[in-house]
Design a protein around this motif. Structure first.
Motif, short mmCIF file in Angstrom:
data_model
loop_
_atom_site.label_atom_id
_atom_site.label_comp_id
_atom_site.label_asym_id
_atom_site.label_seq_id
_atom_site.Cartn_x
_atom_site.Cartn_y
_atom_site.Cartn_z
N PHE A 145 0.85 -1.08 -3.44
CA PHE A 145 -0.31 -0.65 -4.23
C PHE A 145 -1.29 -1.80 -4.40
O PHE A 145 -0.89 -2.97 -4.38
N HIS A 146 -2.56 -1.46 -4.61
CA HIS A 146 -3.50 -2.46 -5.12
C HIS A 146 -3.28 -2.53 -6.63
O HIS A 146 -3.13 -1.48 -7.26
N SER A 147 -3.28 -3.74 -7.19
CA SER A 147 -3.10 -3.86 -8.65
C SER A 147 -4.10 -2.99 -9.39
O SER A 147 -3.77 -2.34 -10.38
N ALA A 148 -5.36 -2.98 -8.92
CA ALA A 148 -6.40 -2.22 -9.61
C ALA A 148 -6.08 -0.72 -9.60
O ALA A 148 -6.26 -0.04 -10.62
N CYS A 149 -5.59 -0.22 -8.45
CA CYS A 149 -5.26 1.21 -8.35
C CYS A 149 -4.08 1.54 -9.26
O CYS A 149 -4.10 2.54 -9.98
N LEU A 150 -3.05 0.65 -9.23
CA LEU A 150 -1.85 0.90 -10.02
C LEU A 150 -2.19 0.86 -11.51
O LEU A 150 -1.73 1.71 -12.29
N GLU A 174 -0.22 0.43 3.62
CA GLU A 174 -1.39 1.02 2.96
C GLU A 174 -1.06 1.29 1.50
O GLU A 174 0.09 1.51 1.13
N CYS A 175 -2.09 1.28 0.66
CA CYS A 175 -1.92 1.49 -0.77
C CYS A 175 -1.47 2.93 -1.02
O CYS A 175 -2.08 3.87 -0.50
N GLY A 176 -0.39 3.11 -1.80
CA GLY A 176 0.17 4.43 -2.07
C GLY A 176 -0.70 5.27 -2.99
O GLY A 176 -0.41 6.44 -3.25
N ILE A 177 -1.78 4.70 -3.51
CA ILE A 177 -2.65 5.46 -4.42
C ILE A 177 -3.99 5.78 -3.76
O ILE A 177 -4.42 6.92 -3.72
N CYS A 178 -4.65 4.78 -3.18
CA CYS A 178 -5.98 5.06 -2.60
C CYS A 178 -5.91 5.20 -1.08
O CYS A 178 -6.87 5.61 -0.45
N PHE A 179 -4.77 4.84 -0.47
CA PHE A 179 -4.53 4.97 0.98
C PHE A 179 -5.49 4.16 1.86
O PHE A 179 -5.57 4.39 3.06
ZN LIG Z 1 -5.43 1.19 -3.62
#
Ligand SMILES: [Zn+2]
Ligand SMILES: [Zn+2]
Length: 340
Positions: free
Chosen positions: A301-306, A278-283
């Motif tokens: 991470f998703h590139s967009a979130c990072l 799972e993405c460490g920023i948006c989960f």
């Molecule tokens: Zn994300």
């Protein structure tokens, strides 16, 4: 009548000739008639007289409904449509045609692929696509256009399936020999496969030009910067060796210097790996495409979130559309594109 002459537990069975009366109303009315017969202790003959007039009443109603239906539908249109259907059934016998009862929805089925069309009251676009297994390629867009009748629809549909067959075979070979992590259940409309290469790397193959059989598929790596860079170097060293006579899978092995692709893990391990993804920023559990370089961290991470996260720190540098900063978890250096 098990308790003759009483109507207790009596039931009536009808022959095939009045099958047309089997709508919800009629059996209910018959039951009511039996109930009344029990209550008023009727004789069989008076019950039968009442039943006969009930049947007569419903027969009359059904006739009326049928007559109106025929009047409403234009006979010429029906005749024309039946001719169209007959013509469509004559050529391309290897294609299956099925339809609903009203003949206004037609399903074409060819080589495990199907498309469903609905008849419209339009002379320009008489058939509208309401469901299709085919992928959305720009060259296939507007299937309805110029489809003046079912025969044209059949020819067009067959052509599209034939065009895509080679590409589908390539993707099926990947499904059989690789651990595909996306899509989880590939179908004919999915023209991409994301293949697991290691804990910190995956590659996505997309066929975006099925008409051109010698075109290279689009190849995109997702994972930690170090791993992605290493594989990109392999690809640029080997890309000139791409052999159009070999399958995409064979060429991929050559490109990535791999003898075999990693096999799919057991269900348990697979669950663990997917849970850790799972993405460490948006989960969210939508597969991330970026992984921290630090082997002890390996956060996804998703590139967009990072990119958004890194931009919140005004001290981070932006060079040629890339932003450079540190991993939100372990502070290892990390970078990503801001042009998303
Ligand atoms: Zn994300
Ligand atoms: Zn990290």
């Amino acid at each position: 009548m098990p308790d003759y002459p009483s109507f207790d537990c009596a039931h009536v069975q009808f022959g095939r000739k009045i099958a047309s009366l089997r709508n919800r109303e009629f059996p209910k009315k018959v039951k009511e008639l039996i109930k009344a017969a029990v209550k008023t202790e009727q004789t069989v003959s008076s019950f039968l007289t009442k039943l006969q007039s009930l049947i007569g009443e419903y027969m009359h109603n059904t006739d009326k409904i049928l007559n109106t239906k025929i009047l409403i539908s234009n006979l010429d249109t029906t005749r024309y449509f039946l001719q169209e259907l007959e013509a469509a059934l004559q050529h391309l016998p290897d294609m299956l045609i099925s339809s609903n009862q009203d003949l206004n929805i037609i399903k074409l089925h060819y080589r495990d692929v199907s498309v469903t069309l609905q008849r419209c009251n339009s002379t320009e676009l008489p058939w509208k696509v309401i469901a299709s297994d085919l992928p959305n390629f720009p060259i296939f867009e507007g299937f309805e256009k110029n489809v003046t009748n079912l025969s044209v629809a059949k020819t067009k549909f067959k052509w599209q399936v034939e065009v895509l067959r080679k590409a589908w075979e390539e993707l099926e070979e990947i499904d059989e020999n690789c651990w595909v992590i996306d899509p989880l259940k590939p179908n004919k409309s999915h023209m991409y496969r994301r293949i697991h290469l290691s804990q910190s790397l995956s590659v996505t193959i997309t066929i975006d030009d099925p008409l051109n059989s010698i075109a290279l598929p689009v190849i995109k790596f997702s994972g930690s910067d170090n791993e992605v860079k290493r594989q990109m170097d392999d690809v640029s060293n080997n890309i000139h060796k791409w052999d159009h006579d070999c399958s995409i899978l064979e060429n991929l092995k050559m490109l990535l210097n791999m003898y075999e692709f990693p096999e799919q893990e057991s269900m348990e391990e697979k669950k663990d790996i997917i849970n850790n993804r799972e993405c460490g920023i948006c989960f969210s559990d939508e597969l991330p495409d970026k992984i921290c370089n630090n082997e002890k961290c390996m956060k996804h991470f998703h590139s967009a979130c990072l990119s958004k996260w890194l931009q919140t720190n005004t001290g981070n540098q932006v060079v040629f559309g890339h932003i450079y900063g540190t991993c939100p978890y372990c502070k290892e250096k990390i970078s990503c594109s801001i042009e998303l």
